[in-house]
Design a protein around this motif. Structure first.
Motif, PDB file in Angstrom:
ATOM      1  N   ALA A 175       0.715  -1.223  -0.080  1.00 24.14           N
ATOM      2  CA  ALA A 175      -0.043  -0.030  -0.039  1.00 24.14           C
ATOM      3  C   ALA A 175       0.926   1.241  -0.078  1.00 24.14           C
ATOM      4  CB  ALA A 175      -0.926  -0.162   1.118  1.00 24.14           C
ATOM      5  N   LEU A 176       2.016   1.003   0.286  1.00 25.30           N
ATOM      6  CA  LEU A 176       3.085   2.182   0.472  1.00 25.30           C
ATOM      7  C   LEU A 176       3.252   2.969  -0.973  1.00 25.30           C
ATOM      8  CD1 LEU A 176       5.605   0.873   3.094  1.00 25.30           C
ATOM      9  CD2 LEU A 176       4.250   2.723   3.211  1.00 25.30           C
ATOM     10  N   MET A 177       3.084   2.061  -1.918  1.00 25.71           N
ATOM     11  CA  MET A 177       3.560   2.337  -3.381  1.00 25.71           C
ATOM     12  C   MET A 177       2.794   3.487  -3.776  1.00 25.71           C
ATOM     13  SD  MET A 177       3.592  -1.205  -5.374  1.00 25.71           S
ATOM     14  CE  MET A 177       4.531  -2.682  -4.692  1.00 25.71           C
ATOM     15  N   GLY A 178       1.649   4.259  -2.992  1.00 30.73           N
ATOM     16  CA  GLY A 178       1.062   5.153  -3.445  1.00 30.73           C
ATOM     17  C   GLY A 178       1.374   6.452  -2.932  1.00 30.73           C
ATOM     18  N   PHE A 179       2.586   6.461  -2.114  1.00 26.69           N
ATOM     19  CA  PHE A 179       2.960   7.654  -1.438  1.00 26.69           C
ATOM     20  C   PHE A 179       3.546   8.799  -2.461  1.00 26.69           C
ATOM     21  CE2 PHE A 179       7.724   8.112  -1.942  1.00 26.69           C
ATOM     22  CZ  PHE A 179       7.862   6.626  -2.121  1.00 26.69           C
ATOM     23  N   THR A 180       3.338   9.874  -1.967  1.00 26.30           N
ATOM     24  CA  THR A 180       3.884  11.004  -2.762  1.00 26.30           C
ATOM     25  C   THR A 180       4.778  11.875  -1.728  1.00 26.30           C
ATOM     26  OG1 THR A 180       2.277  12.406  -1.933  1.00 26.30           O
ATOM     27  CG2 THR A 180       1.768  11.375  -4.155  1.00 26.30           C
ATOM     28  N   SER A 181       5.748  12.402  -2.361  1.00 26.35           N
ATOM     29  CA  SER A 181       6.890  13.412  -1.634  1.00 26.35           C
ATOM     30  C   SER A 181       6.406  14.190  -0.937  1.00 26.35           C
ATOM     31  CB  SER A 181       8.059  13.765  -2.689  1.00 26.35           C
ATOM     32  OG  SER A 181       8.546  12.900  -3.171  1.00 26.35           O
ATOM     33  N   ALA A 182       6.741  14.537   0.418  1.00 27.31           N
ATOM     34  CA  ALA A 182       6.364  15.385   1.311  1.00 27.31           C
ATOM     35  C   ALA A 182       7.354  15.912   2.029  1.00 27.31           C
ATOM     36  CB  ALA A 182       5.114  15.021   1.980  1.00 27.31           C
ATOM     37  N   GLY A 183       7.160  17.063   3.000  1.00 30.49           N
ATOM     38  CA  GLY A 183       7.921  17.580   3.621  1.00 30.49           C
ATOM     39  C   GLY A 183       8.640  18.807   3.353  1.00 30.49           C
ATOM     40  N   ALA A 184       9.591  19.421   4.001  1.00 26.89           N
ATOM     41  CA  ALA A 184      10.160  20.728   3.645  1.00 26.89           C
ATOM     42  C   ALA A 184      10.616  20.803   2.112  1.00 26.89           C
ATOM     43  CB  ALA A 184      11.363  20.949   4.704  1.00 26.89           C
ATOM     44  N   GLY A 185      10.416  21.851   1.501  1.00 28.43           N
ATOM     45  CA  GLY A 185      11.063  22.036   0.218  1.00 28.43           C
ATOM     46  C   GLY A 185      12.455  22.501   0.298  1.00 28.43           C
ATOM     47  N   GLU A 186      13.076  22.728  -0.854  1.00 23.95           N
ATOM     48  CA  GLU A 186      14.640  22.938  -1.220  1.00 23.95           C
ATOM     49  C   GLU A 186      14.718  24.284  -0.554  1.00 23.95           C
ATOM     50  OE1 GLU A 186      16.907  20.917  -1.561  1.00 23.95           O
ATOM     51  OE2 GLU A 186      15.480  19.491  -1.905  1.00 23.95           O
ATOM     52  N   LEU A 187      15.398  24.918   0.252  1.00 21.72           N
ATOM     53  CA  LEU A 187      15.408  26.299   0.834  1.00 21.72           C
ATOM     54  C   LEU A 187      16.673  26.898   0.161  1.00 21.72           C
ATOM     55  CD1 LEU A 187      15.769  25.166   4.513  1.00 21.72           C
ATOM     56  CD2 LEU A 187      13.928  25.921   3.379  1.00 21.72           C
ATOM     57  N   GLN A 188      16.562  28.123  -0.190  1.00 19.93           N
ATOM     58  CA  GLN A 188      17.341  29.031  -0.955  1.00 19.93           C
ATOM     59  C   GLN A 188      18.278  29.686   0.416  1.00 19.93           C
ATOM     60  OE1 GLN A 188      14.991  31.912  -3.136  1.00 19.93           O
ATOM     61  NE2 GLN A 188      14.621  30.157  -4.739  1.00 19.93           N
ATOM     62  N   GLU A 189      19.501  29.993  -0.368  1.00 21.41           N
ATOM     63  CA  GLU A 189      20.335  30.716   0.572  1.00 21.41           C
ATOM     64  C   GLU A 189      19.907  32.213   0.905  1.00 21.41           C
ATOM     65  OE1 GLU A 189      23.997  30.808   2.694  1.00 21.41           O
ATOM     66  OE2 GLU A 189      23.216  29.221   1.150  1.00 21.41           O
ATOM     67  N   SER A 190      20.024  32.799   2.205  1.00 20.09           N
ATOM     68  CA  SER A 190      19.335  34.086   2.677  1.00 20.09           C
ATOM     69  C   SER A 190      20.522  34.389   3.839  1.00 20.09           C
ATOM     70  CB  SER A 190      18.013  33.813   3.025  1.00 20.09           C
ATOM     71  OG  SER A 190      18.030  33.180   4.019  1.00 20.09           O
ATOM     72  N   ALA A 191      20.395  35.863   4.156  1.00 23.07           N
ATOM     73  CA  ALA A 191      21.099  36.342   5.035  1.00 23.07           C
ATOM     74  C   ALA A 191      20.795  35.744   6.474  1.00 23.07           C
ATOM     75  CB  ALA A 191      21.016  37.806   5.010  1.00 23.07           C
ATOM     76  N   ASP A 197      27.233  18.297   2.608  1.00 17.56           N
ATOM     77  CA  ASP A 197      27.637  18.820   3.688  1.00 17.56           C
ATOM     78  C   ASP A 197      26.930  20.370   3.873  1.00 17.56           C
ATOM     79  OD1 ASP A 197      29.670  17.356   4.934  1.00 17.56           O
ATOM     80  OD2 ASP A 197      31.273  18.116   3.703  1.00 17.56           O
ATOM     81  N   ALA A 198      26.797  21.046   2.959  1.00 15.03           N
ATOM     82  CA  ALA A 198      26.080  22.370   3.082  1.00 15.03           C
ATOM     83  C   ALA A 198      24.706  22.293   3.282  1.00 15.03           C
ATOM     84  CB  ALA A 198      26.417  23.078   1.699  1.00 15.03           C
ATOM     85  N   ARG A 199      23.928  21.298   2.648  1.00 13.20           N
ATOM     86  CA  ARG A 199      22.628  21.145   3.082  1.00 13.20           C
ATOM     87  C   ARG A 199      22.324  20.471   4.539  1.00 13.20           C
ATOM     88  NH1 ARG A 199      17.767  22.629   3.500  1.00 13.20           N
ATOM     89  NH2 ARG A 199      16.067  21.198   2.974  1.00 13.20           N
ATOM     90  N   PHE A 200      23.284  19.864   5.036  1.00 16.23           N
ATOM     91  CA  PHE A 200      23.103  19.198   6.148  1.00 16.23           C
ATOM     92  C   PHE A 200      23.037  20.334   7.297  1.00 16.23           C
ATOM     93  CE2 PHE A 200      25.065  17.832  10.342  1.00 16.23           C
ATOM     94  CZ  PHE A 200      24.231  16.936  10.804  1.00 16.23           C
ATOM     95  N   ALA A 201      24.093  21.292   6.975  1.00 19.69           N
ATOM     96  CA  ALA A 201      24.330  22.531   7.995  1.00 19.69           C
ATOM     97  C   ALA A 201      22.973  23.450   7.868  1.00 19.69           C
ATOM     98  CB  ALA A 201      25.564  23.166   7.380  1.00 19.69           C
TER      99      ALA A 201
END
Length: 485
Positions: free
Chosen positions: A11-27, A121-125
């Motif tokens: 039944a798991l085959m019907g999942f769709t991606s969810a969660g936080a989107g890709e973040l952009q660099e910001s001050a 590395d950068a994404r983990f931070a």
């Protein structure tokens, strides 16, 4: 999204991606990252409190944020995260492929990673800064994405919770802080230090149950995980497995192993019977999975064939001519390395035909009853050898490689007349592990998971690691394990 019932895993085959989107660099994001690197983490502030004061409060997850990375195949990490949330902690999960997503059933706390290894590395931070992470949780510490995360987490002062298959498997799971296997604190700990730690407890050593789970469940979850990666991984184009084989080949091997298990059990039974009733003295070589991290990262060999050759040459040189050599394959050996063919080839070249045997997987106990000695790279199965007082020689880095009970003799001399280990010293070592980092339970069977959850969540929430807790007198008592049918 439909509810997930593990009784109906597809039944798991019907999942769709969810969660936080890709973040952009910001001050603002930069300032948060800089703040983490230049201030003391929540975990370190807790550790700085005097021991007596730390132990006065209740166990709570308040102000803790756990970031889960890759875990064992199956639902264990999801269930562990839910228990931590009930304790008051916040929980997030980074997924690197569709298999990771399939076994994490909380879309709101799921963070997909679709970048490359070089970008990790950068994404983990970024994730650590955005979520206010205080702790990371992972299974094994040597795969590239985990090794990078552990290094960064240490620099940040985060808590690092490492799960691994039990050093006393199959009845226990390993839980440590900072690293496991060759990176474990045990590597630098002497037997005298362990014996001093045991002065804080006078309980008998816990005994294992007769049964915990089943290898079939491990193989099933592995096959299902690789199915998702093979057929549902479209949103994770940059994912690279930490093993050399393609995901498709991994799935085929898991499926083949699952289907052939009944036939291999019959073959194994015949081979074991012939050895047990052959009337000859024999020595045992414990094989490992060539792609396993313990073999890849903590051994002097690049391939299992290299180990086979070293062992067989040492046996040919030193063992009495009426002795035999038995190679015991890992229970999850899937045939990606032609072990039987290589053993036959080396036996012909070294004049050992008729004296060398191969047993495919299965339980070890039946072969240990009459064995004279054993050799391995760094298999955890060697703990069973030492428990029975059988001479043992190892070639890689292992947490049990202590001079009191592991041979330092040259291999030919070892096969000729191995010295018995200090069994009392090993009993102290074993008891120390069972009082600290070895937690009763398992990852793959539901009963094993339930048993594991009863203790490990509290261990994760305390400031002391398992070894410090024993010294402080705050380690949870290890009850005699009850039989699990």
């Amino acid at each position: 999204m439909m509810p997930v019932n593990m009784g109906l895993p597809f039944a798991l085959m019907g999942f769709t991606s969810a969660g936080a989107g890709e973040l952009q660099e910001s001050a603002g994001l930069y300032r948060r990252i800089h703040h983490i690197f230049t201030t003391v983490s929540v975990y370190e502030r807790v550790k700085s409190i005097p021991t007596s004061a730390r132990h006065m409060g209740k166990i709570t997850g308040d102000n803790r944020v756990f970031l889960f990375l890759q875990g064992p195949h199956g639902p264990f990490f999801h269930l562990l995260g839910k228990m931590l949330e009930r304790a008051g902690a916040s929980v997030w999960r980074v997924g690197f492929n569709a298999g990771d997503r399939a076994f994490w059933f909380s879309p709101k706390s799921y963070v997909p990673y679709r970048g490359t290894l070089a970008q990790w590395d950068a994404r983990f931070a970024e994730i650590v800064a955005e979520k206010g992470v205080t702790d990371i949780v992972l299974y094994g510490d040597t795969r590239p994405i985990h090794a990078q995360a552990v290094a960064a987490a240490k620099a940040l002062g985060l808590g690092i919770h490492v799960f691994e298959e039990g050093y006393m498997r199959p009845y226990w799971v390993t839980y440590e802080r900072g690293g496991s296997n060759g990176n474990s604190r045990l590597m630098k700990m002497s037997l005298n230090e362990m014996q001093a730690g045991l002065a804080h407890t006078d309980m008998d050593t816990p005994l294992p149950p007769a049964r915990w789970g089943d290898t079939r469940q491990h193989v099933f979850y592995g096959a299902l995980y690789h199915w998702f990666v093979m057929f549902r991984n479209g949103q994770y184009r940059n994912f690279q497995p930490h093993r050399a084989l393609s995901v498709t080949k991994e799935f085929q091997l898991y499926l083949k192993r699952l289907l052939l298990m009944p036939f291999q059990a019959l073959e194994r039974g015949v081979a074991t019977w012939r050895i047990r009733h052959g009337g000859f003295p024999y020595h045992l070589a414990l094989l490992q999975l060539e792609h396993d991290s313990s073999f890849q990262m903590h051994s002097p060999f690049n391939t299992m064939t290299e180990f086979l050759e070293v062992v067989m040459r040492g046996f040919a040189e030193g063992a009495p001519k009426h002795h035999h050599l038995v190679f015991k394959a890992h229970p999850l050996e899937d045939g990606r390395v032609p072990l039987r063919r290589e053993i036959k080839r080396l036996a012909r070249e070294l004049g050992l035909r008729g004296r060398v045997h191969y047993v495919r997987g299965g339980k070890l106990a039946a072969l240990l009853s009459d064995v004279r000695s054993a050799v391995t790279v760094n298999s955890t199965a060697a703990q069973q050898v030492l428990w029975r007082g059988i001479p043992l020689k190892v070639f890689g880095r292992a947490v049990y490689d202590k001079p009191e009970f592991v041979s330092t003799e040259p291999l030919a001399t070892f096969f000729s007349a191995a010295k018995r280990p200090d069994h009392k010293a090993y009993q102290d070592y074993r008891r120390y592990l069972l009082e600290t980092s070895q937690v009763p339970g398992g990852f793959y069977s539901s009963r094993g998971r339930h048993q594991l959850m009863r203790m490990v969540v509290d261990m994760m929430l305390t400031a002391d690691d398992p070894y410090e807790a024993l010294e402080a007198g705050t380690a949870a008592p290890r009850q005699q394990l009850r039989l699990v049918q």
